[in-house]
Enzyme design. Structure first.
Site, mmCIF file in Angstrom:
data_model
loop_
_atom_site.group_PDB
_atom_site.id
_atom_site.type_symbol
_atom_site.label_atom_id
_atom_site.label_comp_id
_atom_site.label_asym_id
_atom_site.label_seq_id
_atom_site.Cartn_x
_atom_site.Cartn_y
_atom_site.Cartn_z
ATOM 1 N N SER A 1 0.884 -1.175 0.000
ATOM 2 C CA SER A 1 0.000 0.000 0.000
ATOM 3 C C SER A 1 0.916 1.218 0.000
ATOM 4 O O SER A 1 2.137 1.083 0.107
ATOM 5 C CB SER A 1 -0.927 -0.005 1.222
ATOM 6 N N LEU B 1 -2.992 1.545 7.313
ATOM 7 C CA LEU B 1 -3.453 2.635 6.436
ATOM 8 C C LEU B 1 -2.854 2.573 5.042
ATOM 9 O O LEU B 1 -1.713 2.121 4.847
ATOM 10 C CB LEU B 1 -3.096 3.989 7.060
ATOM 11 N N HIS C 1 3.662 -4.949 2.802
ATOM 12 C CA HIS C 1 3.193 -5.530 4.068
ATOM 13 C C HIS C 1 3.640 -6.975 4.207
ATOM 14 O O HIS C 1 3.960 -7.421 5.297
ATOM 15 C CB HIS C 1 1.661 -5.504 4.128
ATOM 16 N N LEU D 1 5.261 -10.575 1.942
ATOM 17 C CA LEU D 1 5.621 -11.483 0.839
ATOM 18 C C LEU D 1 5.547 -12.863 1.448
ATOM 19 O O LEU D 1 6.138 -13.113 2.506
ATOM 20 C CB LEU D 1 7.053 -11.213 0.355
ATOM 21 N N TYR E 1 16.364 -10.236 1.703
ATOM 22 C CA TYR E 1 15.930 -9.007 1.043
ATOM 23 C C TYR E 1 17.121 -8.218 0.487
ATOM 24 O O TYR E 1 16.975 -7.523 -0.526
ATOM 25 C CB TYR E 1 15.094 -8.153 2.014
HETATM 26 C C1 LIG Z 1 10.765 -15.896 3.107
HETATM 27 C C2 LIG Z 1 10.127 -16.441 1.831
HETATM 28 C C3 LIG Z 1 9.188 -15.414 1.237
HETATM 29 C C4 LIG Z 1 11.261 -16.757 0.842
HETATM 30 O O1 LIG Z 1 10.687 -17.275 -0.351
HETATM 31 P P1 LIG Z 1 11.329 -18.549 -1.065
HETATM 32 O O2 LIG Z 1 10.651 -18.719 -2.366
HETATM 33 O O3 LIG Z 1 11.328 -19.700 -0.140
HETATM 34 O O4 LIG Z 1 12.833 -18.036 -1.229
HETATM 35 P P2 LIG Z 1 13.803 -18.244 -2.465
HETATM 36 O O5 LIG Z 1 13.770 -19.668 -2.886
HETATM 37 O O6 LIG Z 1 13.544 -17.200 -3.481
HETATM 38 O O7 LIG Z 1 15.174 -17.891 -1.794
HETATM 39 C C5 LIG Z 1 15.732 -18.752 -0.838
HETATM 40 C C6 LIG Z 1 16.544 -17.903 0.097
HETATM 41 O O8 LIG Z 1 15.664 -17.230 0.998
HETATM 42 C C7 LIG Z 1 16.270 -17.104 2.278
HETATM 43 N N1 LIG Z 1 15.338 -17.679 3.236
HETATM 44 C C8 LIG Z 1 14.136 -18.225 2.982
HETATM 45 N N2 LIG Z 1 13.540 -18.605 4.113
HETATM 46 C C9 LIG Z 1 14.387 -18.304 5.113
HETATM 47 C C10 LIG Z 1 14.351 -18.458 6.505
HETATM 48 N N3 LIG Z 1 13.297 -19.002 7.132
HETATM 49 N N4 LIG Z 1 15.405 -18.043 7.213
HETATM 50 C C11 LIG Z 1 16.481 -17.491 6.618
HETATM 51 N N5 LIG Z 1 16.589 -17.329 5.291
HETATM 52 C C12 LIG Z 1 15.548 -17.729 4.545
HETATM 53 C C13 LIG Z 1 17.590 -17.783 2.196
HETATM 54 O O9 LIG Z 1 18.542 -16.759 1.926
HETATM 55 C C14 LIG Z 1 17.480 -18.691 0.988
HETATM 56 O O10 LIG Z 1 18.694 -18.835 0.379
HETATM 57 P P3 LIG Z 1 19.484 -20.229 0.535
HETATM 58 O O11 LIG Z 1 18.643 -21.243 -0.178
HETATM 59 O O12 LIG Z 1 20.775 -19.937 -0.125
HETATM 60 O O13 LIG Z 1 19.588 -20.472 2.000
HETATM 61 C C15 LIG Z 1 9.360 -17.780 2.108
HETATM 62 O O14 LIG Z 1 10.248 -18.679 2.701
HETATM 63 C C16 LIG Z 1 8.140 -17.593 2.993
HETATM 64 O O15 LIG Z 1 7.055 -17.354 2.499
HETATM 65 N N6 LIG Z 1 8.331 -17.742 4.314
HETATM 66 C C17 LIG Z 1 7.226 -17.608 5.254
HETATM 67 C C18 LIG Z 1 6.662 -16.215 5.259
HETATM 68 C C19 LIG Z 1 7.721 -15.151 5.528
HETATM 69 O O16 LIG Z 1 8.537 -15.261 6.432
HETATM 70 N N7 LIG Z 1 7.647 -14.048 4.736
HETATM 71 C C20 LIG Z 1 8.562 -12.925 4.855
HETATM 72 C C21 LIG Z 1 8.150 -11.945 5.896
HETATM 73 S S1 LIG Z 1 6.964 -10.773 5.302
#
Ligand SMILES: CC(C)(COP(=O)(O)OP(=O)(O)OC[C@H]1O[C@@H](n2cnc3c(N)ncnc32)[C@H](O)[C@@H]1OP(=O)(O)O)[C@@H](O)C(=O)NCCC(=O)NCCS
Length: 202
Positions: free
Chosen positions: A92, A106, A117, A119, A163
């Protein structure tokens, strides 16, 4: 020559084979699109597993998901595989340098900062690059929105490297806390990428 024979690849309507009643249309293997309030339940299902089952909290409750998908659906992005939501981002607009508690609920229509907010990737699709790809596409899309200057988010310590790989920089500790959870605020300078924007096809 009739119009029909001059356009060999187009059959007139009466010559097309009828689609059998009840036949299933094939859903696209992969589709990216903005979300709508109708997607709120699917969004919340992913949030429930990703956050609530872990910490009891989640970035957006169901009514807040609906709220933002009604007010600013264009700041959301969903990744669907064969019609099923597998990953999403909800954003947002915000109008201050740093995030405050108000930012959690908001949407400031005149703001120039996109507050991301949440992902989240469905459990069975994690660690396949989907979160990074979805964020990349989202940031590309934001570059095409002339009113967006930067994107901000807050995350727990352990996700800072994730990130950073997407180009976000650390702003510092967030003033926002949720129960025992503390967060790091991060930002991405959308307007700082003039060259990429010129070449992004906006
Ligand atoms: C965090 C999240 C969005 C990452 O998406 P993803 O598709 O699994 O990630 P990608 O495959 O693109 O990338 C993998 C990288 O993400 C990072 N990562 C993912 N989950 C992680 C975790 N729980 N702790 C630390 N690093 C993490 C690592 O750097 C990893 O790299 P590696 O494989 O070399 O260790 C996903 O794991 C998720 O939805 N988690 C639960 C919700 C969440 O925490 N959302 C973010 C907060 S808003």
């Amino acid at each position: 020559m009739s119009v029909v024979s001059a356009v060999p690849f187009m059959k007139p309507v009466h010559m097309r084979s009828p689609v059998p009643q009840g036949r299933r249309h094939t859903l696209p293997a992969s589709e990216f699109r903005s979300l709508s309030p109708e997607d709120a339940i699917s969004v919340f299902e992913i949030e429930r597993e990703a956050f609530i089952s872990v910490s009891g909290e989640c970035p957006l409750h169901l009514d807040e998901v609906r709220h933002f998908l009604t007010l600013c659906p264009e700041l959301s992005l969903g990744w669907f595989e064969e019609g099923r939501l597998v990953a999403f981002i909800i954003g947002s607009l915000w109008d201050q340098e740093r995030l405050t508690m108000d930012a959690l609920t908001l949407h400031k229509p005149h703001g120039t900062t996109v507050h991301i907010h949440v992902l989240a990737v469905h459990r069975t699709f994690r660690q396949q690059g989907k979160g990074s790809i979805l964020m990349w596409r989202y940031l590309q899309y934001l570059r095409c929105l002339p009113y967006v200057r930067r994107a901000v988010l807050m995350c727990e310590d352990f996700l800072v490297p994730f990130y950073q790989k997407s180009g976000f920089k650390v702003q510092g500790p967030s003033e926002i806390t949720v129960g025992p959870l503390t967060f790091i605020e991060m930002f991405y300078p959308v307007r700082g990428h003039a060259f990429m924007r010129r070449n992004s096809g906006c």
